[in-house]
Structure formats: C-alpha cells, structure tokens
Design a protein around this motif. Structure first.
Motif, mmCIF file in Angstrom:
data_model
loop_
_atom_site.group_PDB
_atom_site.id
_atom_site.type_symbol
_atom_site.label_atom_id
_atom_site.label_comp_id
_atom_site.label_asym_id
_atom_site.label_seq_id
_atom_site.Cartn_x
_atom_site.Cartn_y
_atom_site.Cartn_z
ATOM 1 N N LEU A 40 0.410 -7.453 16.304
ATOM 2 C CA LEU A 40 1.550 -7.065 15.488
ATOM 3 C C LEU A 40 1.657 -5.544 15.342
ATOM 4 C CD1 LEU A 40 1.297 -9.875 12.807
ATOM 5 C CD2 LEU A 40 3.230 -9.496 14.356
ATOM 6 N N ARG A 41 0.527 -4.864 15.338
ATOM 7 C CA ARG A 41 0.560 -3.398 15.242
ATOM 8 C C ARG A 41 1.272 -2.806 16.458
ATOM 9 N NH1 ARG A 41 -5.027 -0.144 14.976
ATOM 10 N NH2 ARG A 41 -5.105 -0.979 17.099
ATOM 11 N N PRO A 93 0.323 1.108 10.015
ATOM 12 C CA PRO A 93 -0.809 0.175 10.101
ATOM 13 C C PRO A 93 -1.331 -0.260 8.739
ATOM 14 C CG PRO A 93 -1.074 1.940 11.699
ATOM 15 C CD PRO A 93 0.104 2.313 10.842
ATOM 16 N N VAL A 94 -1.301 0.638 7.772
ATOM 17 C CA VAL A 94 -1.806 0.323 6.430
ATOM 18 C C VAL A 94 -0.931 -0.748 5.771
ATOM 19 C CG1 VAL A 94 -2.222 1.214 4.109
ATOM 20 C CG2 VAL A 94 -2.868 2.582 6.106
ATOM 21 N N VAL A 95 0.383 -0.539 5.823
ATOM 22 C CA VAL A 95 1.313 -1.503 5.242
ATOM 23 C C VAL A 95 1.221 -2.839 5.980
ATOM 24 C CG1 VAL A 95 3.751 -2.037 4.835
ATOM 25 C CG2 VAL A 95 2.888 0.264 4.395
ATOM 26 N N LYS A 116 0.259 -6.572 4.556
ATOM 27 C CA LYS A 116 1.184 -7.705 4.695
ATOM 28 C C LYS A 116 0.503 -8.891 5.381
ATOM 29 C CE LYS A 116 5.306 -6.502 3.096
ATOM 30 N NZ LYS A 116 6.025 -7.319 2.074
ATOM 31 N N VAL A 117 -0.253 -8.611 6.443
ATOM 32 C CA VAL A 117 -0.947 -9.681 7.168
ATOM 33 C C VAL A 117 -1.904 -10.413 6.225
ATOM 34 C CG1 VAL A 117 -2.644 -10.185 8.977
ATOM 35 C CG2 VAL A 117 -0.721 -8.656 9.460
ATOM 36 N N LEU A 140 6.906 -11.468 10.028
ATOM 37 C CA LEU A 140 6.706 -10.026 10.129
ATOM 38 C C LEU A 140 7.617 -9.382 11.175
ATOM 39 C CD1 LEU A 140 2.866 -9.844 9.592
ATOM 40 C CD2 LEU A 140 4.593 -8.628 8.259
ATOM 41 N N LEU A 141 8.025 -10.138 12.180
ATOM 42 C CA LEU A 141 8.908 -9.595 13.215
ATOM 43 C C LEU A 141 10.384 -9.626 12.800
ATOM 44 C CD1 LEU A 141 7.141 -11.145 16.334
ATOM 45 C CD2 LEU A 141 7.224 -8.715 15.727
#
Length: 238
Positions: A100-101, A110-112, A116-117, A154-155
C-alpha cells in the motif's frame, strides 16, 4: 459511471462472454450472480483488463464516455477501478503495508498509512502478526478476504469489483467484512459483488441484481430476484 457495450470476450480462442451491455451507475451497489462457470469472473477480468482477455471489435468499456478497452490494468486502476481477487495471491517478502505504501506514496505519508492500516486491521479482527508477514503467506481464506477489503478501502476506488469475497469466509467474518466496506468505502463508489450464493446479499443489500448464464446477461432485477433464485435455483431463469 462505467458502461459496457456489446462486450464479447475470448480466452485462448474460446468465447466466454457474449454481447453483454449494462450501465453501472455511481453510488449504487450491484450483485452479479450465476452458476459456477457462467462467466462472472471473466466479466470482472474483462473490466479490469486482464492480459489473457481478447475483446471483440464491437466491445466497449466506457468510463465517463471514454473507451478504455485498450488500457492496461495499471491505467484502469489509476482511473479508480479496483478488483479484489477471488483467490488472492501470495507476495513473498512484501507486507500489506509495503504494498500500500507503494500504491499510495503520492497520496498518503507512510506514518498516516501505517496508522490507518493498524486501525482498519483492528476493526477487521486481523492479527498484528499477519501485518508483518508476507502478504497472504499462510493466511486462511477469511484472513485473505479481510485484507482485500482493507486494501480496497485505503485505495478509495470509484468502481470496486469484489469477486466472491464470501468464498472461504465464515458467517462472522462475512458480516465483519460487509459492515467494514459499507462504513469505509467512499459514498460515491459504485460497488459490484460477484457471487453464486445469496448469503452475501443479506449483508450488502444490492439495489440491482444481474444474472449471468452461459456467458450472457439473461436477467436483471431487485433483491427480490435473488430471493427467487434462492428458492428455485438458477435453472428457473431461461
């Protein structure tokens, strides 16, 4: 939102779909049903642009009135089309976060993304250890389908196809996945669920049901159509 016109496709010279036309509208939920081997998954692959698919000359797949028949799968995904796998593949050495990154590197830090993940995984009852493992490596059927749902949300697709997301999933996991998708997918997303069972329909509540038999779109209707199929089977539809 997405329209198919005169869609006829072949795989390795064998014709699978025959002259299917349908207009999928924005913000609506659809179910595509039919017996095993009827062409449901081939339809999903044709919309997504699987390289094994050969389209007839008359076939059209329109997004905002633009024919994307010649587009590669990655170009279609950038238009907001998403397809979950009926049998999700294993990606050795690649975690769901790493996948996903890469997909969202220009849209989310990447932090957000990591936050979320973790948040969504907890909501889907996915164990932390699975997030650190290679994607789908040794996962159960239900775990694989939960991770497909997590990726879909997420997408943020505008057109989401879920190919038998109920297969290999127990009733509790199916309820969890269905509620998760209804809660987190964008309200503008067109969602299409492919299944040969009516079990899923109790949770997704489609506004329209499409029946495919022998590679042809033979009937459309509301949820009442699915109930008749549950009572009488697909054979009653000629």
């Amino acid at each position: 939102m997405l329209t198919i016109q005169n869609l006829s496709v072949s795989i390795e010279g064998k014709k699978i779909l025959h002259d299917i036309s349908f207009d999928f509208k924005s913000k609506r939920t659809y179910a595509i049903m039919g017996p095993n081997g009827s062409g449901k998954s081939t339809l999903a692959s044709a919309i997504m642009g699987h390289p094994s698919i050969t389209y007839s000359r008359a076939s059209k797949i329109l997004v905002n009135n633009h024919n994307i028949k010649t587009f590669s799968p990655d170009k279609r995904s950038k238009l907001g089309i998403f397809l979950s796998f009926q049998t999700p593949m294993t990606l050795p050495g690649v975690t769901v976060f790493e996948l996903l990154r890469l997909a969202l590197e220009k849209q989310m830090s990447p932090v957000v993304l990591h936050k979320k993940v973790k948040e969504y995984a907890k909501e889907l009852h996915i164990k932390d250890e699975l997030l650190k493992r290679s994607l789908n490596d040794g996962f159960s059927g239900g775990e694989k389908k939960k991770l497909e749902a997590l990726q879909a949300v997420l997408l943020t697709p505008s057109f989401a196809l879920f190919d038998e997301i109920d297969t290999g999933v127990d009733v509790d996991a199916l309820r969890t996945i269905s509620r998760f998708l209804k809660k987190h997918l964008p309200k503008t997303t067109t969602t299409v669920f492919i299944t040969h069972s009516t079990r899923l329909l109790k949770y997704i509540e489609p506004q329209e049901v499409l029946i495919i038999k022998d590679g042809r779109l033979v009937k459309t209707g509301t949820g009442a159509l699915a109930k008749r199929i549950e009572e009488k089977g697909f054979e009653y539809i000629k």
